[in-house]
Design a protein around this motif. Structure first.
Motif, PDB file in Angstrom:
ATOM      1  N   GLN A   1     -25.454  65.169  53.686  1.00 37.76           N
ATOM      2  CA  GLN A   1     -25.389  66.676  53.905  1.00 37.76           C
ATOM      3  C   GLN A   1     -24.087  67.339  53.638  1.00 37.76           C
ATOM      4  N   PRO A   2     -24.363  68.622  53.167  1.00 37.08           N
ATOM      5  CA  PRO A   2     -23.227  69.435  52.646  1.00 37.08           C
ATOM      6  C   PRO A   2     -22.337  70.066  53.702  1.00 37.08           C
ATOM      7  N   ILE A   3     -21.151  70.530  53.473  1.00 35.57           N
ATOM      8  CA  ILE A   3     -20.342  71.370  54.371  1.00 35.57           C
ATOM      9  C   ILE A   3     -19.186  71.927  53.457  1.00 35.57           C
ATOM     10  N   LEU A   4     -19.218  73.217  53.390  1.00 37.43           N
ATOM     11  CA  LEU A   4     -18.316  73.981  52.564  1.00 37.43           C
ATOM     12  C   LEU A   4     -16.835  74.139  53.371  1.00 37.43           C
ATOM     13  N   VAL A   5     -15.973  73.910  52.845  1.00 36.90           N
ATOM     14  CA  VAL A   5     -14.683  73.906  53.698  1.00 36.90           C
ATOM     15  C   VAL A   5     -13.672  74.817  52.810  1.00 36.90           C
ATOM     16  N   ALA A   6     -13.180  75.984  53.239  1.00 33.01           N
ATOM     17  CA  ALA A   6     -12.147  76.705  52.496  1.00 33.01           C
ATOM     18  C   ALA A   6     -10.822  76.863  53.283  1.00 33.01           C
ATOM     19  N   GLU A   7      -9.712  76.586  52.948  1.00 35.79           N
ATOM     20  CA  GLU A   7      -8.493  76.610  53.476  1.00 35.79           C
ATOM     21  C   GLU A   7      -7.309  77.534  52.962  1.00 35.79           C
TER      22      GLU A   7
ATOM     23  N   PRO B   1       1.270  80.076  62.438  1.00 36.80           N
ATOM     24  CA  PRO B   1       0.156  79.763  61.943  1.00 36.80           C
ATOM     25  C   PRO B   1       0.399  79.206  60.531  1.00 36.80           C
ATOM     26  N   ALA B   2      -0.246  77.923  60.129  1.00 37.87           N
ATOM     27  CA  ALA B   2      -0.022  77.391  58.746  1.00 37.87           C
ATOM     28  C   ALA B   2      -1.293  77.401  57.951  1.00 37.87           C
ATOM     29  N   VAL B   3      -2.419  77.289  58.524  1.00 38.71           N
ATOM     30  CA  VAL B   3      -3.500  77.298  57.694  1.00 38.71           C
ATOM     31  C   VAL B   3      -4.951  77.943  58.419  1.00 38.71           C
ATOM     32  N   TYR B   4      -5.344  78.866  57.727  1.00 36.79           N
ATOM     33  CA  TYR B   4      -6.549  79.521  58.158  1.00 36.79           C
ATOM     34  C   TYR B   4      -7.718  78.850  57.391  1.00 36.79           C
ATOM     35  N   ALA B   5      -8.756  78.521  58.246  1.00 40.25           N
ATOM     36  CA  ALA B   5      -9.750  77.686  57.700  1.00 40.25           C
ATOM     37  C   ALA B   5     -11.308  78.388  57.885  1.00 40.25           C
ATOM     38  N   GLN B   6     -12.222  78.433  56.913  1.00 40.15           N
ATOM     39  CA  GLN B   6     -13.529  78.956  57.122  1.00 40.15           C
ATOM     40  C   GLN B   6     -14.297  77.536  56.757  1.00 40.15           C
ATOM     41  N   SER B   7     -15.331  77.187  57.530  1.00 43.99           N
ATOM     42  CA  SER B   7     -16.348  76.218  57.185  1.00 43.99           C
ATOM     43  C   SER B   7     -17.780  76.800  57.339  1.00 43.99           C
ATOM     44  N   TRP B   8     -18.433  76.390  56.266  1.00 50.12           N
ATOM     45  CA  TRP B   8     -20.121  76.959  56.156  1.00 50.12           C
ATOM     46  C   TRP B   8     -20.692  75.610  56.503  1.00 50.12           C
ATOM     47  N   ILE B   9     -21.452  75.379  57.623  1.00 48.31           N
ATOM     48  CA  ILE B   9     -22.219  74.394  57.857  1.00 48.31           C
ATOM     49  C   ILE B   9     -23.740  74.668  57.853  1.00 48.31           C
TER      50      ILE B   9
END
Length: 172
Positions: free
Chosen positions: A157-163, A84-92
């Motif tokens: 349109q906005p999309i929040l991405v956290a990695e 596992p290299a990156v865990y990501a959460q996206s809020w769309i």
């Protein structure tokens, strides 16, 4: 479904002075993180942990320029060389999904692959923080991990991405 990790933290603008040297190329990458991971890995795969309709938490509201009520929260792990290299959460936000229908059917396709196909994609300045990870549905030692977040705007349109950068990213 409860998120694997809360994004409630002290976020600050990213710079070479605010991040560890070994992670700086990853945290400060302005182009597609997915493309960078694929370029540095012989075995890349995306694992979809979950997608759920959810009310945007109050602490995330300042990330968006307009009021947002409901979103789809998408959680994934990007694996490189079987780690596992990156865990990501996206809020769309729902209105982003209504305008960009392909966001609703990503499945195990990386969001970054889709976002960077749009010629009008704009990214807000990258912010960084350290986030505590206690348990996860993937093999990782509990601890504090560096993360980055930004808001992408596509077709207005906005999309929040956290990695969150896991130890596997250092080894690739």
């Amino acid at each position: 479904m409860t998120a694997v990790l809360s994004l409630d933290a002290s976020w600050q603008l990213a710079s070479t002075q605010t991040v560890p040297l070994a992670l700086a190329p990853w945290l400060l990458e302005a182009a597609s993180l997915t493309a960078r991971l694929k370029a540095h890995s012989t075995d890349f795969r995306l694992q979809l942990l979950g997608e759920s309709a959810i009310t945007l938490p109050t602490f995330l509201q300042p990330c968006f320029q307009q009021p947002i009520s409901t979103c789809m929260r998408r959680e994934v792990v990007m694996w490189c060389n079987q780690q596992p290299a990156v865990y990501a959460q996206s809020w769309i936000p729902n209105q982003s999904i209504q305008q960009l229908k392909q966001l609703a059917i990503l499945g195990e396709q990386p969001l970054g692959e889709l976002l960077f196909q749009f010629p009008d994609v704009v990214r807000s300045p990258i912010e960084v923080a350290q986030l505590p990870l206690k348990t996860a549905p993937f093999p990782v030692v509990a601890g504090n991990y560096w993360a980055r977040r930004s808001v992408f705007t596509v077709a207005g349109q906005p999309i929040l991405v956290a990695e969150v950068f896991l130890p596997g990213v250092i080894s690739i």
